[in-house]
Structures are given as C-alpha cells and as structure tokens.
Write a protein that holds these residues in place. Sequence first.
Motif, PDB file in Angstrom:
ATOM      1  N   ASP A 189       0.625  -1.239  -0.026  1.00 28.40           N
ATOM      2  CA  ASP A 189       0.025   0.189   0.065  1.00 28.40           C
ATOM      3  C   ASP A 189       0.763   1.314   0.037  1.00 28.40           C
ATOM      4  O   ASP A 189       1.632   1.501   0.832  1.00 28.40           O
ATOM      5  CB  ASP A 189      -0.811   0.222   1.208  1.00 28.40           C
TER       6      ASP A 189
ATOM      7  N   SER B 214      -1.812   2.038  -5.165  1.00 31.36           N
ATOM      8  CA  SER B 214      -2.141   3.382  -4.264  1.00 31.36           C
ATOM      9  C   SER B 214      -3.160   2.951  -3.136  1.00 31.36           C
ATOM     10  O   SER B 214      -3.640   1.601  -3.031  1.00 31.36           O
ATOM     11  CB  SER B 214      -3.412   4.076  -5.193  1.00 31.36           C
ATOM     12  N   SER B 215      -3.358   3.274  -2.182  1.00 27.00           N
ATOM     13  CA  SER B 215      -4.192   3.165  -1.027  1.00 27.00           C
ATOM     14  C   SER B 215      -4.906   4.297  -0.439  1.00 27.00           C
ATOM     15  O   SER B 215      -4.270   5.346  -0.168  1.00 27.00           O
ATOM     16  CB  SER B 215      -3.525   2.361   0.150  1.00 27.00           C
TER      17      SER B 215
ATOM     18  N   GLU C 247     -10.272  -2.603   4.457  1.00 30.50           N
ATOM     19  CA  GLU C 247      -9.276  -3.082   3.481  1.00 30.50           C
ATOM     20  C   GLU C 247      -9.721  -3.596   2.343  1.00 30.50           C
ATOM     21  O   GLU C 247      -9.239  -3.489   1.158  1.00 30.50           O
ATOM     22  CB  GLU C 247      -8.517  -4.032   4.195  1.00 30.50           C
TER      23      GLU C 247
ATOM     24  N   ASP D  14     -11.025  -0.693  -0.229  1.00 37.34           N
ATOM     25  CA  ASP D  14      -9.758   0.100  -0.622  1.00 37.34           C
ATOM     26  C   ASP D  14      -9.221  -0.719  -1.753  1.00 37.34           C
ATOM     27  O   ASP D  14      -8.633  -0.394  -2.874  1.00 37.34           O
ATOM     28  CB  ASP D  14      -8.751   0.122   0.520  1.00 37.34           C
ATOM     29  N   ALA D  15      -9.173  -2.233  -1.512  1.00 37.31           N
ATOM     30  CA  ALA D  15      -8.434  -3.159  -2.706  1.00 37.31           C
ATOM     31  C   ALA D  15      -9.331  -2.927  -3.862  1.00 37.31           C
ATOM     32  O   ALA D  15      -8.546  -3.098  -4.868  1.00 37.31           O
ATOM     33  CB  ALA D  15      -8.446  -4.612  -2.064  1.00 37.31           C
TER      34      ALA D  15
ATOM     35  N   ALA E 211      -7.740   0.045  -5.835  1.00 34.18           N
ATOM     36  CA  ALA E 211      -6.525   0.375  -5.933  1.00 34.18           C
ATOM     37  C   ALA E 211      -6.172   0.461  -7.346  1.00 34.18           C
ATOM     38  O   ALA E 211      -6.682  -0.439  -8.307  1.00 34.18           O
ATOM     39  CB  ALA E 211      -5.631  -0.938  -5.339  1.00 34.18           C
TER      40      ALA E 211
ATOM     41  N   THR F 242       3.524  -7.000   3.692  1.00 37.91           N
ATOM     42  CA  THR F 242       2.339  -6.218   3.868  1.00 37.91           C
ATOM     43  C   THR F 242       1.632  -6.065   5.126  1.00 37.91           C
ATOM     44  O   THR F 242       1.573  -7.304   5.589  1.00 37.91           O
ATOM     45  CB  THR F 242       1.310  -5.760   2.536  1.00 37.91           C
TER      46      THR F 242
ATOM     47  N   ASN G 188      -1.390  -5.529   5.232  1.00 42.75           N
ATOM     48  CA  ASN G 188      -2.625  -6.026   4.955  1.00 42.75           C
ATOM     49  C   ASN G 188      -3.089  -7.213   5.355  1.00 42.75           C
ATOM     50  O   ASN G 188      -2.136  -8.102   5.568  1.00 42.75           O
ATOM     51  CB  ASN G 188      -2.616  -5.722   3.376  1.00 42.75           C
TER      52      ASN G 188
ATOM     53  N   LYS H 228      -5.761  -6.690  -4.623  1.00 43.62           N
ATOM     54  CA  LYS H 228      -4.842  -5.939  -5.044  1.00 43.62           C
ATOM     55  C   LYS H 228      -4.045  -6.454  -6.240  1.00 43.62           C
ATOM     56  O   LYS H 228      -3.614  -5.609  -7.086  1.00 43.62           O
ATOM     57  CB  LYS H 228      -4.132  -4.958  -4.059  1.00 43.62           C
TER      58      LYS H 228
END
Length: 197
Positions: A14, A19-20, A63, A66-67, A70, A94, A96, A104
């Motif tokens: 990330d 991108s995150s 998460e 967000d994924a 990405a 990560t 994550n 991602k």
Amino acid sequence: MIQQQIKGVIFDLDGTLVSSELDFQLIKAQVGCPRDLDLLDFISQLPSPYMRQEAMNIVHQHEMLDAQNAQLMPGVSECLEKLTNMQIPMAIVTRNFERAAKLKLSQCNVPISLMLTRDDAPAKPNPSALLHIAKQWRFTSNHCMYVGDYLYDIQAAHNAKMRSCLYAPQDVPHYASQAHHILRSFDDLPQLIQAFG
C-alpha cells in the motif's frame, strides 16, 4: 563500509506498489483506538476474543473496499520489468490481510508471486517476514533491500539488517533521514540497485 551487492528486493504494498486510500483515523475512531496508538497493536490487546474479532471485521471491510479501488503506482510496471530482466528476485511484505492484498495484486496485475501478509507473520516493524524471505532466497539480509513508504518500513528493514529505501514521491517526511535511500520515482530504482553491483 563496503556496499554489499543488492541481490533481492522486497516491497511494501500500500502506497508503494499500489495506491491506497485507507483512512486510518476513521478506522481508529470506529474501533475506539486512540489516534497515537498503532491500530493492530491496539486490537491485539483488546480484552476479549469477541472484541478483537469485531474490531478486525471493521478493518477487513475497509481493506477490502480499498483493494477494489487500488491502482498501480506510477512507474512501477516498467521498474518491475527492468528488475525482472536484471534477474533480481522480488517479494512483497504488507501489513494488509491476505484477501485484500491478493485482490490488489490481481486487480493491478502486479507480477510478484511471493508475498507475506500479517496473516503469515507478525506485522512490521517486526522483521520476521523480511528475514523469512531472505532465508527463502538463501541470501544474507544485507544483500536485500526493502522499499516502502512509511516509518514502519524503514524500521522493519533496520530490524532485519537490510538496506532501507523510502519511497517518497511527493513530500519527504521527517523520518526520511532514518532510511539508507530516498526514492522519488520508481524510474530510479533499477539504477540504484545496479550501483551496488
């Protein structure tokens, strides 16, 4: 000190390769974590398994969302291609969790198969995941470089006795001086690694 050759590169995910948009202050507010504490540490110390699970569920939801949004960071694709041509093995470590991290990778077509998440090893700045990868490659840790965009990445690299490279495309944070190298653009990374050859 003689500069050791860099034989393998480990990346954060990330904010480094992809991108995150994770809003950690919002997540902390939702799970009741004070702003100045590490989120994962806070959750691990909650008094009951049920509370820990509920808090992790909130984190997982953020998460996964967000994924889905990405995108590959600028210059990453060309950089990874060059490192592949240089026969430099690559891996990802990560903080994550695995499902989000794998989503991602597939969404952004990141061509790195070796990845350790917080499901596989203690989260950074603990060096376990980095050391595990170096061992798998049969390299001593001083032949590896860890590239990431945050203080924990620098600390994890130092704890693993690896070279630390801070990716800072815009503002250079106050802790940048702790890193061995500062990377402003992925275009510069293959050259940096060659300089150790």
